[in-house]
Design an enzyme around this catalytic site. Structure first.
Site, mmCIF file in Angstrom:
data_model
loop_
_atom_site.group_PDB
_atom_site.id
_atom_site.type_symbol
_atom_site.label_atom_id
_atom_site.label_comp_id
_atom_site.label_asym_id
_atom_site.label_seq_id
_atom_site.Cartn_x
_atom_site.Cartn_y
_atom_site.Cartn_z
ATOM 1 N N LYS A 100 0.812 -1.240 0.000
ATOM 2 C CA LYS A 100 0.000 0.000 0.000
ATOM 3 C C LYS A 100 0.826 1.263 0.000
ATOM 4 O O LYS A 100 0.414 2.276 -0.561
ATOM 5 C CB LYS A 100 -1.002 0.005 1.154
ATOM 6 N N GLU A 124 -4.746 -5.431 -5.689
ATOM 7 C CA GLU A 124 -5.917 -5.784 -4.866
ATOM 8 C C GLU A 124 -5.550 -6.007 -3.398
ATOM 9 O O GLU A 124 -6.282 -5.608 -2.486
ATOM 10 C CB GLU A 124 -6.578 -7.049 -5.442
ATOM 11 N N LYS A 200 -4.454 3.312 2.884
ATOM 12 C CA LYS A 200 -5.523 2.475 2.324
ATOM 13 C C LYS A 200 -6.769 3.302 1.980
ATOM 14 O O LYS A 200 -7.386 3.082 0.941
ATOM 15 C CB LYS A 200 -5.859 1.345 3.296
ATOM 16 N N GLY A 297 -2.312 -11.034 7.257
ATOM 17 C CA GLY A 297 -1.943 -12.444 7.466
ATOM 18 C C GLY A 297 -1.534 -13.090 6.160
ATOM 19 O O GLY A 297 -1.947 -12.667 5.072
HETATM 20 N N1 HSE Z 1 -0.151 -4.340 8.834
HETATM 21 C C1 HSE Z 1 -1.286 -4.442 7.984
HETATM 22 C C2 HSE Z 1 -2.518 -4.663 8.852
HETATM 23 C C3 HSE Z 1 -1.089 -5.580 7.022
HETATM 24 O O1 HSE Z 1 -2.358 -4.961 10.039
HETATM 25 O O2 HSE Z 1 -3.626 -4.495 8.368
HETATM 26 C C4 HSE Z 1 -2.114 -5.659 5.933
HETATM 27 O O3 HSE Z 1 -2.113 -4.529 5.104
#
Ligand code: HSE
Length: 400
Positions: A100, A124, A200, A297
């Site tokens: 991201k 994605e 995000k 994950g």
């Molecule tokens: N570190 C991020 C989270 C990983 O905990 O959402 C996934 O983008």
């Protein structure tokens, strides 16, 4: 047969190799051909690991290999990921990434290069881990004007806040657990300070409205100030505290924010616990639609990356345009946004708060010497003016 390379053999990169091998027959059927990992780039050695025979420490082995047509980037961060991805695209290879930071920082340029080179740049897995959200947003919700997007966009913080509430877990212990499970970023500051969610929501907003958003224009507050006392107030109110990324469009203006919010039981995001993420998109015709799944994950995120790889293979000769104009969208100042608030103050300030905010009902007995109250919808600037006139202990958390 398509030969791919994987840049970065960490949590997600090793997940990609695992998914490709565990579901090999199904993936071959869905892609229309076999997909084989030809090279893996990492600075480390992995003795005894199945990839040790195809491991390289030299990016040139990948970019100069004409047999590799799709590159998976799962290194994280922008250095050297940006240079590597750009060079792959310029040399005519499609790139699928879960990164991201890379997309939020350089998405505009990389999408343009991919389009000029007739290859794909898919990302994605950069939002919502395994949840399909970017493709639905840019392909399936195009008959609607998007009014708002709000979501739990970070698995680590959701895991922490859930465990703190449900198990009375200690913040640092549960953060360490999230790191061990491979949820957190290399530097978990990005998770807990909200920077990850900020990138995000910038990506989601760019795709929703078809033009880039500078994530630095989005006010971002993390969860590091959330205490067990705040959680106790939320319990009392029948609410939960969650880190929310949101953007909304009203009267042609765009507002965006990342911050901890207290969620009401009626909100569909209320029941989203642990490492799960969920995103609610509101369209002017569709109303609300919600996307839910594991937000971080190994295998869940890798599943989204491999789906991108299959799309890149299947659409090798087809252009898949991504609506993401270079002209940046203006995000209005936070002061002009309206929100509702929960406020904690010292008991002596109750009369003053009643006058300033028109409060008629206070919550007491949660913390000695304190009361809490809720406001209605109020402009952030007006809230700040009144809040500044209260003295002593004070804290505010927005309401959803
Ligand atoms: N570190 C991020 C989270 C990983 O905990 O959402 C996934 O983008």
């Amino acid at each position: 047969m398509t030969k791919i390379a994987v840049l970065g053999y960490g949590t997600v990169g090793s997940g990609v190799v695992h998914v490709l091998s565990a579901n090999a027959a199904l993936i071959e059927k869905n892609a229309g051909e076999k997909i084989e990992v030809g090279r893996v780039l990492d600075l480390r050695e992995f003795p005894g690991d199945p990839v040790s025979g195809i491991l390289t420490h030299d990016f040139e082995d990948i970019v100069s290999d004409p047999e590799i047509s799709v590159v998976v980037e799962t290194m994280g961060g922008t250095k050297p990921a940006y240079d590597f991805v750009k060079r792959c695209l310029l040399s005519g290879k499609s790139v699928c990434t879960s990164n991201k930071a890379l997309v939020a920082d350089h998405g505009t340029e990389l999408i343009r290069i991919a389009s000029e080179k007739n290859v794909h740049f898919f990302f994605e897995a950069s939002v919502g881990g395994g949840i399909p959200i970017l493709r639905p947003l840019s392909r399936c919700l195009v008959a609607d004007e998007i009014l708002s997007i709000k979501g739990i966009l970070n698995g680590t913080t959701n895991f922490i806040l859930s465990k703190m509430r449900d198990e009375g877990a200690d913040y640092s212990e549960v953060l360490a657990q999230a790191q061990k499970l491979g949820y957190a970023e290399a530097d978990p500051t990005a998770d807990v300070e909200g920077y990850d969610s900020c990138r995000k929501i910038a990506i989601l907003t760019a795709l929703a409205y078809g033009a880039q958003v500078d994530y630095e224009d989005i006010t971002t507050e993390g969860i590091t100030d959330i205490t067990t006392q705040d959680i106790a107030y939320a319990e009392r109110l029948g609410r939960v505290i969650r880190l929310i990324g949101m953007s909304r469009r009203a009267d042609g203006r765009l507002y965006a924010l990342v911050a901890p919010f207290m969620l009401d039981k009626c909100d569909p995001l209320y029941g989203v616990n642990d490492v799960f993420n969920a995103i609610t998109v509101t369209g002017n015709m569709l109303g609300d639609v919600m996307f839910y799944g594991q937000g971080a994950g190994k295998d869940a995120t890798a599943s989204a990356v491999v789906t991108d790889v299959i799309e890149a293979v299947k659409n090798r000769d087809i252009r898949v345009d991504i609506r993401w104009d270079e002209k940046k969208q203006t995000v209005e100042p936070l002061e002009d946004m309206t929100n509702k608030f929960f406020v904690r103050i010292s008991s002596e300030q109750a009369d003053r708060a009643a006058g300033l905010f028109g409060v008629t009902e206070f919550i007491d007995g949660v913390v000695d010497g304190e009361v809490g109250f809720l406001t209605g919808e109020i402009k952030e600037s007006e809230f700040n003016n009144s809040f500044a006139q209260l003295s002593g202990t004070k804290k505010r958390i927005r309401l959803l």
